[in-house]
Design a protein around this motif. Structure first.
Motif, PDB file in Angstrom:
ATOM      1  N   VAL A 663       0.862  -1.173   0.000  1.00 44.16           N
ATOM      2  CA  VAL A 663       0.000   0.000   0.000  1.00 44.16           C
ATOM      3  C   VAL A 663       0.901   1.226   0.000  1.00 44.16           C
ATOM      4  O   VAL A 663       1.809   1.349   0.827  1.00 44.16           O
ATOM      5  CB  VAL A 663      -0.936   0.025   1.222  1.00 44.16           C
ATOM      6  CG1 VAL A 663      -1.711   1.332   1.282  1.00 44.16           C
ATOM      7  CG2 VAL A 663      -1.891  -1.168   1.175  1.00 44.16           C
ATOM      8  N   TYR A 664       0.655   2.131  -0.947  1.00 44.27           N
ATOM      9  CA  TYR A 664       1.458   3.337  -1.103  1.00 44.27           C
ATOM     10  C   TYR A 664       0.631   4.567  -0.735  1.00 44.27           C
ATOM     11  O   TYR A 664      -0.585   4.605  -0.950  1.00 44.27           O
ATOM     12  CB  TYR A 664       1.928   3.495  -2.546  1.00 44.27           C
ATOM     13  CG  TYR A 664       3.039   2.569  -2.971  1.00 44.27           C
ATOM     14  CD1 TYR A 664       4.370   2.989  -2.956  1.00 44.27           C
ATOM     15  CD2 TYR A 664       2.754   1.274  -3.394  1.00 44.27           C
ATOM     16  CE1 TYR A 664       5.393   2.139  -3.362  1.00 44.27           C
ATOM     17  CE2 TYR A 664       3.773   0.420  -3.802  1.00 44.27           C
ATOM     18  CZ  TYR A 664       5.093   0.865  -3.779  1.00 44.27           C
ATOM     19  OH  TYR A 664       6.095   0.025  -4.175  1.00 44.27           O
ATOM     20  N   VAL A 665       1.311   5.564  -0.217  1.00 47.44           N
ATOM     21  CA  VAL A 665       0.726   6.891  -0.091  1.00 47.44           C
ATOM     22  C   VAL A 665       1.533   7.825  -0.981  1.00 47.44           C
ATOM     23  O   VAL A 665       2.764   7.912  -0.849  1.00 47.44           O
ATOM     24  CB  VAL A 665       0.722   7.389   1.364  1.00 47.44           C
ATOM     25  CG1 VAL A 665       0.304   8.861   1.421  1.00 47.44           C
ATOM     26  CG2 VAL A 665      -0.238   6.543   2.199  1.00 47.44           C
ATOM     27  N   VAL A 666       0.846   8.471  -1.909  1.00 48.18           N
ATOM     28  CA  VAL A 666       1.478   9.346  -2.892  1.00 48.18           C
ATOM     29  C   VAL A 666       1.065  10.788  -2.612  1.00 48.18           C
ATOM     30  O   VAL A 666      -0.125  11.098  -2.532  1.00 48.18           O
ATOM     31  CB  VAL A 666       1.066   8.964  -4.335  1.00 48.18           C
ATOM     32  CG1 VAL A 666       1.762   9.874  -5.344  1.00 48.18           C
ATOM     33  CG2 VAL A 666       1.386   7.505  -4.612  1.00 48.18           C
ATOM     34  N   ASN A 667       2.051  11.649  -2.467  1.00 48.07           N
ATOM     35  CA  ASN A 667       1.813  13.084  -2.248  1.00 48.07           C
ATOM     36  C   ASN A 667       2.269  13.817  -3.510  1.00 48.07           C
ATOM     37  O   ASN A 667       3.455  13.835  -3.825  1.00 48.07           O
ATOM     38  CB  ASN A 667       2.591  13.570  -1.025  1.00 48.07           C
ATOM     39  CG  ASN A 667       2.290  15.003  -0.657  1.00 48.07           C
ATOM     40  OD1 ASN A 667       1.706  15.748  -1.443  1.00 48.07           O
ATOM     41  ND2 ASN A 667       2.711  15.415   0.531  1.00 48.07           N
ATOM     42  N   THR A 695      -3.570  -1.280   9.838  1.00 47.48           N
ATOM     43  CA  THR A 695      -3.418   0.173   9.917  1.00 47.48           C
ATOM     44  C   THR A 695      -1.951   0.540   9.999  1.00 47.48           C
ATOM     45  O   THR A 695      -1.106  -0.276  10.385  1.00 47.48           O
ATOM     46  CB  THR A 695      -4.155   0.753  11.138  1.00 47.48           C
ATOM     47  OG1 THR A 695      -3.575   0.215  12.335  1.00 47.48           O
ATOM     48  CG2 THR A 695      -5.645   0.442  11.094  1.00 47.48           C
ATOM     49  N   ALA A 696      -1.649   1.787   9.617  1.00 47.31           N
ATOM     50  CA  ALA A 696      -0.278   2.281   9.712  1.00 47.31           C
ATOM     51  C   ALA A 696      -0.311   3.797   9.866  1.00 47.31           C
ATOM     52  O   ALA A 696      -1.123   4.481   9.235  1.00 47.31           O
ATOM     53  CB  ALA A 696       0.514   1.911   8.460  1.00 47.31           C
ATOM     54  N   ALA A 697       0.560   4.308  10.724  1.00 50.09           N
ATOM     55  CA  ALA A 697       0.732   5.757  10.852  1.00 50.09           C
ATOM     56  C   ALA A 697       1.578   6.238   9.687  1.00 50.09           C
ATOM     57  O   ALA A 697       2.560   5.587   9.305  1.00 50.09           O
ATOM     58  CB  ALA A 697       1.390   6.100  12.170  1.00 50.09           C
ATOM     59  N   VAL A 698       1.210   7.403   9.138  1.00 52.48           N
ATOM     60  CA  VAL A 698       1.860   7.873   7.907  1.00 52.48           C
ATOM     61  C   VAL A 698       2.231   9.345   8.025  1.00 52.48           C
ATOM     62  O   VAL A 698       1.415  10.162   8.455  1.00 52.48           O
ATOM     63  CB  VAL A 698       0.933   7.684   6.689  1.00 52.48           C
ATOM     64  CG1 VAL A 698       1.572   8.264   5.430  1.00 52.48           C
ATOM     65  CG2 VAL A 698       0.591   6.218   6.492  1.00 52.48           C
ATOM     66  N   ALA A 707       5.846   3.294   0.306  1.00 50.79           N
ATOM     67  CA  ALA A 707       5.043   2.141   0.728  1.00 50.79           C
ATOM     68  C   ALA A 707       4.877   2.221   2.240  1.00 50.79           C
ATOM     69  O   ALA A 707       5.855   2.366   2.972  1.00 50.79           O
ATOM     70  CB  ALA A 707       5.735   0.854   0.327  1.00 50.79           C
ATOM     71  N   VAL A 708       3.643   2.137   2.710  1.00 50.25           N
ATOM     72  CA  VAL A 708       3.375   2.295   4.146  1.00 50.25           C
ATOM     73  C   VAL A 708       3.015   0.979   4.815  1.00 50.25           C
ATOM     74  O   VAL A 708       3.021   0.885   6.044  1.00 50.25           O
ATOM     75  CB  VAL A 708       2.262   3.338   4.375  1.00 50.25           C
ATOM     76  CG1 VAL A 708       2.691   4.695   3.846  1.00 50.25           C
ATOM     77  CG2 VAL A 708       0.948   2.907   3.730  1.00 50.25           C
ATOM     78  N   MET A 709       2.668  -0.047   4.039  1.00 48.09           N
ATOM     79  CA  MET A 709       2.414  -1.380   4.592  1.00 48.09           C
ATOM     80  C   MET A 709       2.364  -2.385   3.457  1.00 48.09           C
ATOM     81  O   MET A 709       2.196  -2.017   2.291  1.00 48.09           O
ATOM     82  CB  MET A 709       1.112  -1.418   5.396  1.00 48.09           C
ATOM     83  CG  MET A 709      -0.153  -1.186   4.583  1.00 48.09           C
ATOM     84  SD  MET A 709      -1.679  -1.405   5.542  1.00 48.09           S
ATOM     85  CE  MET A 709      -1.877   0.235   6.220  1.00 48.09           C
ATOM     86  N   THR A 710       2.549  -3.639   3.801  1.00 48.24           N
ATOM     87  CA  THR A 710       2.371  -4.741   2.864  1.00 48.24           C
ATOM     88  C   THR A 710       1.254  -5.618   3.384  1.00 48.24           C
ATOM     89  O   THR A 710       1.285  -6.063   4.540  1.00 48.24           O
ATOM     90  CB  THR A 710       3.651  -5.568   2.708  1.00 48.24           C
ATOM     91  OG1 THR A 710       4.707  -4.724   2.217  1.00 48.24           O
ATOM     92  CG2 THR A 710       3.449  -6.716   1.731  1.00 48.24           C
ATOM     93  N   LEU A 711       0.240  -5.853   2.573  1.00 55.56           N
ATOM     94  CA  LEU A 711      -0.921  -6.617   3.005  1.00 55.56           C
ATOM     95  C   LEU A 711      -0.640  -8.110   2.902  1.00 55.56           C
ATOM     96  O   LEU A 711      -0.012  -8.574   1.933  1.00 55.56           O
ATOM     97  CB  LEU A 711      -2.133  -6.250   2.148  1.00 55.56           C
ATOM     98  CG  LEU A 711      -2.521  -4.765   2.183  1.00 55.56           C
ATOM     99  CD1 LEU A 711      -3.760  -4.520   1.326  1.00 55.56           C
ATOM    100  CD2 LEU A 711      -2.765  -4.296   3.613  1.00 55.56           C
ATOM    101  N   PRO A 712      -1.084  -8.878   3.882  1.00 53.16           N
ATOM    102  CA  PRO A 712      -0.820 -10.315   3.860  1.00 53.16           C
ATOM    103  C   PRO A 712      -1.744 -11.046   2.897  1.00 53.16           C
ATOM    104  O   PRO A 712      -2.726 -10.478   2.393  1.00 53.16           O
ATOM    105  CB  PRO A 712      -1.115 -10.715   5.310  1.00 53.16           C
ATOM    106  CG  PRO A 712      -2.203  -9.761   5.732  1.00 53.16           C
ATOM    107  CD  PRO A 712      -1.854  -8.449   5.058  1.00 53.16           C
TER     108      PRO A 712
END
Length: 863
Positions: A663-667, A695-698, A707-712
């Motif tokens: 999961v990516y966060v793009v600014n 969940t992840a703090a960003v 990338a803020v997390m990898t989903l299982p």
């Protein structure tokens, strides 16, 4: 937008009516430009026996000719006069004969301004295709004005009849079919126009000046990067002596912007008889400049340049342009063993994201059409428009300047432009003159971003050297590339490895694939049929289903690999369930278009600056009603591809990688975003049973992606399931809301690949969407506002999702077009609400049409 157009027209009127008031001298020359749009007629040369000498005399009888307004191609003029009707419907275009087998007369009559001492008259043609003989008042001006993209200008001071009626006769020879001339052509994008766009496609004008005329003003802007607290501005313009004797002139000007100091400059110089020469002024140092920024980076600030030439104390000519203080630079970075071109604006990395623009099949456009293209680009969050050969629409450049849209321009592939090893001496001259003309038209625009000297293949060494000399002589200040395909040039810096037909979303993310989101691409894309309402505008019911020969005629050019939508159709049947009707096909197509274009732009954005540096989707729009490439269709109806793109390019966005499950966060802004929380939740279909949440703090750095997390791999999922991503700020407000439908049977790619496709060996199973429970509990209200309509939607169901809901503002049964929505094709969980703002101009009583994948179609009165 309307304020900008109004202000620009006002400024032009002021410039074009300068005369005695500016000089204070009653006998001063008139300084104006008169666009020769009306008073024209068109006729086949086969039916005219009179010569150009006769036809170009005032009073010539054009009875039986077709009246036209300029600009116009031959086909556009004949269609306007109902010689050929409904040519875009079905296969009617086939009924138009080959119009290139004959020459065509364009004849116009106009009044010229009265004569004043020292006054000169100029005829200027910004676009004649392909070859022309030109007569004025019985005299041949030019026996071979050649080159579709070449501008032609004539000093007609000795031939014009001041204060009287004058006549022009232009005998046009069309370009050859098959893109065999250095003309405008659309390769395999659509059927060729029967006239190959022969005619006067650009503005034709009569200009009046004093003894010295000004041409092509330009301001080159240089920043002391990485600092941007000052700039050096160098003003250039060409001066032309209209007389047969030497002349001394003074050229001066001002640079202005509201809230900024006025800058002035001037220079005296001499010109020989008939001489045209560039005038360059000493660099002007500016402190604290207001910079031009592309979309999402800041405001596209513009300055005004006004120039005036004077001879003997009297005004001789004036010119005015707008320009931006900005600087584009390029760099190279190696990814997967290849050197790729990256770009910066004002010292900041910029990921160009855009689409390939094409104008109407008959090269028709107007201000509303141009403004809508730019408005839609901006609304989708795209910052770039690529013009591959379809260059010269200067109003579009103006609008791009105003709205922070970058322009990538260059010559077209797969044509005489590319086959330069076979050029004649004339073609070589035409190519150089075309580049000179079109670079001059673009160079002063802030939006001008990069020039591509070649497309699929680079020009020959000789021709490339000539091109680069022209660029240097014109002080072209922006990056250039030799061509945009590494398959033909290892050092191109851009790739064109396809695909061009439908591929699953995973392809864009899987960087082992040639067309995936790594490097820099000048074009790639996917098939994207338009919404059903649009299909009904150009195909009869019998041609809509089953998909017919007429349907395929509106795909890519007949006889090419794009002559049907086969790969796309198979994907719908195998992934979403076999389509049973035109309406069912279109319903599934909208979902498939959304997921694909969203994944496309998400992948390129997520990899920015580490693996990816820019992308152009093929295409932005279509030349005529088409069932192939587009982000929005010919009728400007926004569909799944449009809204998928808009979702993907949000200023701050959360995205799912189909390949790695990251999961990516793009600014995409220049502002840091802290205190964010990313959430990913898996739901089964159809019961919405929650199977997993992460969940992840960003903290999202400015102009970045991470990338803020990898989903299982989640167990117990239904064959089709939802992944819902949300990004919220510290107050709990949703910053980005993104819903994916996925399958435990993933799309898989094979090893077979070619320049336009990659083999799909296994299709994902999205058919579970059809098992969603019908939800009649979506409540809607709509309120009319000054700018359009505000729409409030609430899913009052306690158990069922409302999936892929499409509100449409309609008048008289059809969606108001053009139109933009703050969001669309939305999905609402039980109890959720959303507000959507629609922006459009319309007359009549609007109604809200509401439909969706699992909701009944309803209408709501707009209050």
């Amino acid at each position: 937008m309307k304020r900008y157009v109004s202000a620009l027209l006002t400024a032009l009127l002021l410039l074009l009516t300068v005369g005695t008031a500016e000089t204070g001298t009653a006998s001063a020359a008139s300084v104006r430009s008169h666009n020769l749009r009306s008073g024209w007629a068109l006729h086949s040369a086969n039916g005219v026996t009179d010569t150009g000498e006769v036809i170009s005399k005032p009073g010539y009888d054009t009875g039986g000719w077709s009246p036209v307004s300029l600009p116009s191609t031959v086909l556009a003029g004949l269609v306007k006069n109902n010689v050929y009707q409904d040519v875009y419907f079905g296969q009617n275009l086939k009924n138009v004969p080959d119009l290139t087998k004959q020459n065509w007369w364009f004849r116009g009559e106009f009044d010229a301004a009265r004569k004043a001492p020292g006054q000169a008259y100029w005829l200027r043609f910004k676009g004649i295709s392909y070859r022309a003989q030109i007569w004025l008042n019985g005299t041949k001006l030019d026996g071979n004005a050649v080159g579709t993209l070449v501008r032609h200008e004539y000093n007609v001071s000795k031939l014009i009849k001041p204060g009287q009626s004058n006549a022009l006769a232009i005998l046009v020879t069309p370009p050859q079919h098959g893109c065999k001339d250095l003309s405008i052509c659309t390769v395999d994008w659509n059927p060729e126009a029967p006239d190959m766009n022969a005619g006067l496609w650009g503005d034709t004008s009569l200009d009046t000046t004093g003894p010295v005329a000004l041409r092509d003003p330009y301001v080159k802007t240089v920043l002391p990067l990485p600092k941007t607290d000052s700039a050096d501005l160098t003003v250039y313009a060409d001066a032309v002596n209209a007389t047969d004797a030497p002349v001394t002139a003074k050229v001066g000007g001002t640079i202005t912007k509201t809230g900024k100091p006025t800058l002035t400059f001037s220079q005296n110089f001499s010109l020989k008889a008939g001489e045209r020469r560039e005038v360059a002024f000493k660099p002007i140092h500016v402190t604290d400049p207001a910079l031009w920024w592309p979309l999402q980076y800041g405001k596209p600030e513009l300055y005004n340049l006004s120039l005036k030439a004077g001879v003997g104390g009297a005004a001789s000519d004036t010119k005015a342009i707008r320009f931006g203080i900005r600087q584009f630079t390029d760099y190279r970075k190696t990814v997967n063993g290849t050197s790729w071109a990256g770009y910066k604006v004002n010292g900041k990395n910029v990921l160009f994201r855009g689409g390939g623009y094409v104008w109407d099949l008959m090269q028709r456009w107007d201000t509303r059409t141009n403004a809508t293209h730019i408005k839609y680009l901006k609304d989708m969050g795209l910052n770039t428009i690529r013009m591959e050969g379809t260059i010269g629409n200067e109003e579009l450049y103006d609008l791009a300047d105003e709205n922070g849209i970058m322009v990538m321009a260059g010559f077209v592939c797969c044509s005489a432009w590319q086959d330069d090893s076979t050029w004649t001496a004339e073609q070589y001259d035409v190519a150089k003159a075309s580049l000179d003309s079109q670079m001059r038209a673009l160079r002063h625009h802030a939006s001008g971003f990069v020039w591509t000297y070649g497309s699929d293949e680079p020009p020959s060494a000789e021709h490339l050297a000539a091109y680069k000399k022209i660029g240097a002589d014109l002080h072209w200040q922006n990056p250039t590339v030799d061509n945009v395909a590494t398959w033909s040039n290892d050092d191109a810096g851009m790739k064109m490895d396809g695909p061009y037909v439908w591929e699953p979303p995973v392809l864009w993310w899987d960087t082992k694939q040639a067309g995936s989101a790594f490097g820099t691409t000048a074009e790639e894309g996917t098939q994207a049929p338009p919404p059903y309402d649009s299909v009904r505008k150009f195909l009869s019911p019998s041609d809509q289903w089953p998909l017919s020969t007429a349907w395929n005629y509106h795909a890519g050019r007949p006889g090419t690999v794009f002559a049907d939508t086969g790969p796309y159709d198979k994907a719908i049947d195998d992934r979403y369930g076999k389509a049973t009707s035109a309406a069912d096909y279109a319903k599934k197509a909208e979902v498939q278009n959304y997921e694909n274009t969203r994944a496309f732009f998400e992948a390129w954005s997520a990899h920015k600056y580490s693996e990816s540096f820019g992308t152009i989707f093929w295409m932005l729009n279509n030349a005529w009603p088409a069932v192939h490439w587009n982000l929005y269709d010919y009728f400007f109806k926004p569909g799944g591809g449009y809204f998928g793109t808009k979702k993907a390019t949000e200023p701050v966005h959360i995205a799912y990688d189909y390949s790695s499950r990251k999961v990516y966060v793009v600014n995409s802004t220049l502002a840091k975003q802290g205190g964010l929380t990313a959430t990913a939740t898996f739901y089964n279909i159809p019961d919405l049973a929650k199977k997993h949440t992460a969940t992840a703090a960003v903290t999202s750095e400015a102009n970045s992606s991470a990338a803020v997390m990898t989903l299982p791999a989640v167990s117990g999922l239904s064959s089709t399931y939802f992944v819902r991503l949300q990004l919220k700020d510290s107050s709990g407000k949703v910053v980005s809301n993104n819903l994916y439908w996925n399958s435990t049977k993933p799309d898989e790619l094979g090893s077979k690949s070619d320049w336009y496709y990659t083999e799909v060996t296994t299709y994902g199973d999205m058919s579970g969407l059809s098992r969603l429970a019908q939800n009649p509990d979506v409540k809607a209200t709509a309120t009319r506002t000054r700018s359009g309509v505000t729409i409030d939607l609430t899913n009052t169901s306690k158990t069922n999702v409302a999936f892929f809901v499409r509100p449409e503002v309609t008048v008289n049964g059809g969606e108001v077009l053009p139109i933009t929505y703050s969001d669309n094709y939305v999905s609402l969980w039980p109890g959720e609400s959303t507000t959507i703002k629609a922006d459009a101009e319309f007359q009549g009583t609007p109604t809200l049409l509401l439909r969706g994948y699992n909701i009944p179609t309803t209408t709501v009165r707009v209050r």
